[in-house]
Design an enzyme around this catalytic site. Sequence first.
Site, PDB file in Angstrom:
ATOM      1  N   TYR A  34      -5.448  -7.414  -3.833  1.00  0.00           N
ATOM      2  CA  TYR A  34      -5.017  -8.116  -2.370  1.00  0.00           C
ATOM      3  C   TYR A  34      -4.596  -6.154  -1.620  1.00  0.00           C
ATOM      4  CZ  TYR A  34      -0.712  -6.268  -5.186  1.00  0.00           C
ATOM      5  OH  TYR A  34      -0.009  -5.556  -5.604  1.00  0.00           O
ATOM      6  N   LYS A 148      -5.909  -3.254  -7.699  1.00  0.00           N
ATOM      7  CA  LYS A 148      -4.730  -3.733  -6.780  1.00  0.00           C
ATOM      8  C   LYS A 148      -5.658  -5.302  -7.472  1.00  0.00           C
ATOM      9  CE  LYS A 148      -1.868  -2.758  -2.797  1.00  0.00           C
ATOM     10  NZ  LYS A 148      -0.696  -3.032  -3.676  1.00  0.00           N
ATOM     11  N   GLU A 180       3.328   5.389 -13.356  1.00  0.00           N
ATOM     12  CA  GLU A 180       3.543   4.429 -11.871  1.00  0.00           C
ATOM     13  C   GLU A 180       5.712   3.796 -12.217  1.00  0.00           C
ATOM     14  OE1 GLU A 180       0.455   2.873  -9.892  1.00  0.00           O
ATOM     15  OE2 GLU A 180      -0.033   1.952 -11.545  1.00  0.00           O
ATOM     16  N   LEU A 204      -2.316   3.758  -9.757  1.00  0.00           N
ATOM     17  CA  LEU A 204      -2.696   2.951  -8.678  1.00  0.00           C
ATOM     18  C   LEU A 204      -3.275   4.027  -8.042  1.00  0.00           C
ATOM     19  CD1 LEU A 204      -3.886   0.044  -7.292  1.00  0.00           C
ATOM     20  CD2 LEU A 204      -2.151   0.056  -5.869  1.00  0.00           C
TER      21      LEU A 204
HETATM   22  N1  PDD Z   1       2.244  -2.254  -4.206  1.00  0.00           N
HETATM   23  N2  PDD Z   1       1.436   1.668  -7.620  1.00  0.00           N
HETATM   24  C1  PDD Z   1       1.627   0.005  -7.983  1.00  0.00           C
HETATM   25  C2  PDD Z   1       1.678  -0.272  -8.618  1.00  0.00           C
HETATM   26  C3  PDD Z   1       1.892  -0.882  -6.316  1.00  0.00           C
HETATM   27  O1  PDD Z   1       2.179  -2.000  -6.493  1.00  0.00           O
HETATM   28  C4  PDD Z   1       2.035  -0.429  -5.487  1.00  0.00           C
HETATM   29  C5  PDD Z   1       1.912  -0.749  -3.606  1.00  0.00           C
HETATM   30  C6  PDD Z   1       1.722   1.570  -5.297  1.00  0.00           C
HETATM   31  C7  PDD Z   1       1.590   2.557  -4.197  1.00  0.00           C
HETATM   32  O2  PDD Z   1       0.420   1.454  -3.809  1.00  0.00           O
HETATM   33  P1  PDD Z   1       0.356   2.185  -1.672  1.00  0.00           P
HETATM   34  O3  PDD Z   1       0.885   3.448  -1.503  1.00  0.00           O
HETATM   35  O4  PDD Z   1      -0.960   1.804  -1.515  1.00  0.00           O
HETATM   36  O5  PDD Z   1       1.945   1.190  -1.063  1.00  0.00           O
HETATM   37  C8  PDD Z   1       1.681   1.998  -7.087  1.00  0.00           C
HETATM   38  C9  PDD Z   1       2.401  -2.871  -3.203  1.00  0.00           C
HETATM   39  C10 PDD Z   1       3.407  -2.302  -2.168  1.00  0.00           C
HETATM   40  C11 PDD Z   1       2.923  -4.437  -3.345  1.00  0.00           C
HETATM   41  O6  PDD Z   1       2.943  -4.629  -4.365  1.00  0.00           O
HETATM   42  O7  PDD Z   1       3.581  -4.940  -1.983  1.00  0.00           O
END
Ligand code: PDD
Length: 282
Positions: A34, A148, A180, A204
Amino acid sequence: MSEQIVYLNGEFLPLSEARIPVLDRGFIFGDGIYEVVPVYAGRPFRFTQHLQRLARSLQAIGIDNPFDESGWRGLVADLISRHPWSDQFVYMQVTRGVAKRDHAFPKGIRPTVFAMSSEFIAPSREQREQGVAAITLPDERWLHCDIKSVSLLGNVLAKQAAVEAGAAECLMFRDGILTEGSSSNIWMARHGKVVGSPVNHLVLEGIRVGLLADLCAASGIDYTLRRIAREEVFAADELMLTSATREVLPITRLDGKPVGDGRPGPVYQRLFNAYQDAKRAA
Ligand code: PDD
């Protein structure tokens, strides 16, 4: 507004009418990936980078990308235009598709493609001015956190532990090294410098990792990605999280203890301002 319109396998339809078969491998195995993309003033922010990560995630699990870049851009533009909000966030999901339950990849099936857009609710003034609380836990996820994936059980359990502790995020550690947050990347500021974890199979590559590099460069803030030990996290002047939905937010309490002086710090303030400028300029 009237009901949200979603995209499912070639059709736009009201959310309550969207259906997938129970044998979808996303439902049965969590076999899919996703993306979450913020949209400001009707335009997806850092969309090229999100589409590149989507393509990498698909490739990593052996699903053919159902669209090329212009196909995705057209689909998402159409979806955004069906909703009244100027700021939205788009959720996109691709699963391997529908087949008789068998762990190995089935042959000849079509991926399931789903996308929806919701109103973007930015973090509240209170969250920005007071900061949020976080807890720490061992990182118990698998070793492909660079993908992801919709298989998010480890993240879900970590976030739930945070919520039950009255906190907004859970910082995870492997062998005493920061990875993270449950749904965010984590940053520390020390002596005015920004430090984040290296992006590899344990972390990620958030789209805001590259964005923060750019914002720091533009603001003259030193920016480094390196391994961060647990003791350093607790000794940080400032802690912050970044994600598509929470932008950049200060973490002012960790495991019940104040971070620095317990208030959002000057590095956060500068990054927040630079983030708002980048949104306007995009
Ligand atoms: N999640 N690390 C993890 C495990 C995450 O799920 C996310 C973001 C990030 C940050 O990535 P980005 O800057 O691309 O949003 C890091 C999204 C927002 C979610 O699962 O809803």
